[in-house]
Write an enzyme that holds these catalytic residues in place. Structure first.
Site, short mmCIF file in Angstrom:
data_model
loop_
_atom_site.label_atom_id
_atom_site.label_comp_id
_atom_site.label_asym_id
_atom_site.label_seq_id
_atom_site.Cartn_x
_atom_site.Cartn_y
_atom_site.Cartn_z
N HIS A 81 67.05 103.79 -10.83
CA HIS A 81 66.83 103.71 -10.09
C HIS A 81 65.28 105.07 -9.57
CE1 HIS A 81 66.68 103.23 -5.49
NE2 HIS A 81 65.16 102.61 -5.23
N ASP A 99 66.86 104.47 -1.39
CA ASP A 99 66.71 103.37 -0.71
C ASP A 99 66.97 103.49 0.97
OD1 ASP A 99 65.41 101.67 -2.48
OD2 ASP A 99 67.65 101.25 -2.82
N HIS A 102 65.11 96.90 3.58
CA HIS A 102 65.59 98.07 3.55
C HIS A 102 64.27 99.07 3.15
CE1 HIS A 102 65.66 96.68 -0.94
NE2 HIS A 102 65.93 98.13 -1.26
N HIS A 136 62.66 101.21 0.32
CA HIS A 136 62.53 101.68 -0.81
C HIS A 136 61.53 102.38 -1.01
CE1 HIS A 136 62.51 102.64 -5.11
NE2 HIS A 136 61.13 102.22 -5.54
#
Length: 267
Positions: A160, A164, A239, A241
């Protein structure tokens, strides 16, 4: 022995002549104003016999009294004039002093108002400067649901590249600080995204949004809404990012949480 009546310049005036002369003298003095209202009562008190017996003595006495009265009256008038002049001068001085005090008070009030206004303006400018240099969370009252560099097949890089923030679809997304929008639109796997070049030279990215509220070249400030959260692009659900980068290119990412905390944001 026989006596001869005196004649010529050695002849003594008769009583009638002396009385007439004295009365004429007093009348003349009265006519010319030497003996005025003050002399009249004195003459009224004396009868013709008194004038006859006293002769010029009465006129001289009246003249002296009148002179003293005139002098006293003149002195009183002068004193009254002096008192009036002094009172006028004191009144003018008091008026001038009051006007000066009023002007001084007005000047002080203006100076105070100006000083207070300038202080307020300085405070407002300082508050705005602090606000523009401050940072906020991209989602108010939210939390990080997936951390930085979390591994998994879901990300093309294998980990990642951002974090998030938990957010239902349609939640307001905010610019974390002051900067200029350099990208606003479709971002492939990021879906609808916005990239902002921050005033300190770093970059922040906001992905998977349902809609955008800014355009390229637009200046933004801390807390300004730039769009609404969603689940566009490569997303498993609604969500936000959020990424922080040292440059504009992919792969320059840094820990977003550390980035925000270094700017005073409690994440």
């Amino acid at each position: 022995m026989a006596f001869t009546r005196a004649t010529g310049k050695h002849r003594r005036p008769s009583r009638l002549t002396r009385t007439t002369a004295n009365v004429a003298g007093v009348a003349a003095l009265t006519t010319t104003g030497v003996i005025g209202g003050l002399a009249a009562p004195a003459l009224a008190a004396d009868d013709a016999a008194a004038l006859e017996h006293t002769g010029l003595t009465q006129a001289i006495s009246v003249g002296d009294s009148l002179a003293e009265s005139v002098d006293a009256q003149a002195a009183a008038q002068q004193q009254a004039a002096d008192d009036a002049a002094a009172a006028k001068k004191a009144e003018e001085a008091a008026k001038k002093k009051a006007e000066e005090a009023k002007r001084k008070a007005e000047a002080e009030a203006k100076a105070k108002a100006k000083k207070e206004r300038e202080a307020k303006e300085r405070a407002a400018r300082e508050a705005e400067r602090k606000r523009l240099n401050s940072y906020v969370s991209p989602i108010s009252g939210s939390y990080v649901s997936t951390g930085y560099q979390t591994g998994g097949a879901m990300w093309s890089s294998g980990s990642h590249t951002g974090v998030d923030f938990h957010a239902a679809s349609g939640t307001s997304v905010h610019a974390v600080g002051s900067g200029t929008v350099v990208e606003a639109g479709w971002g492939g796997a990021y879906g609808n995204n916005v990239v902002i070049k921050m005033n300190d030279g770093t970059y922040t990215q906001y992905g998977h949004m349902s809609s955008l509220g800014v355009t390229v070249g637009q200046a933004v400030t801390p807390g300004q809404q730039i769009g609404l959260s969603g689940s566009t692009g490569n997303s498993s659900g609604p969500h936000l990012h959020f990424e922080a980068r040292t440059g504009a290119d992919y792969g320059t990412d840094i820990d977003p949480v550390s980035y925000l905390r270094s700017h005073g944001v409690n994440v």
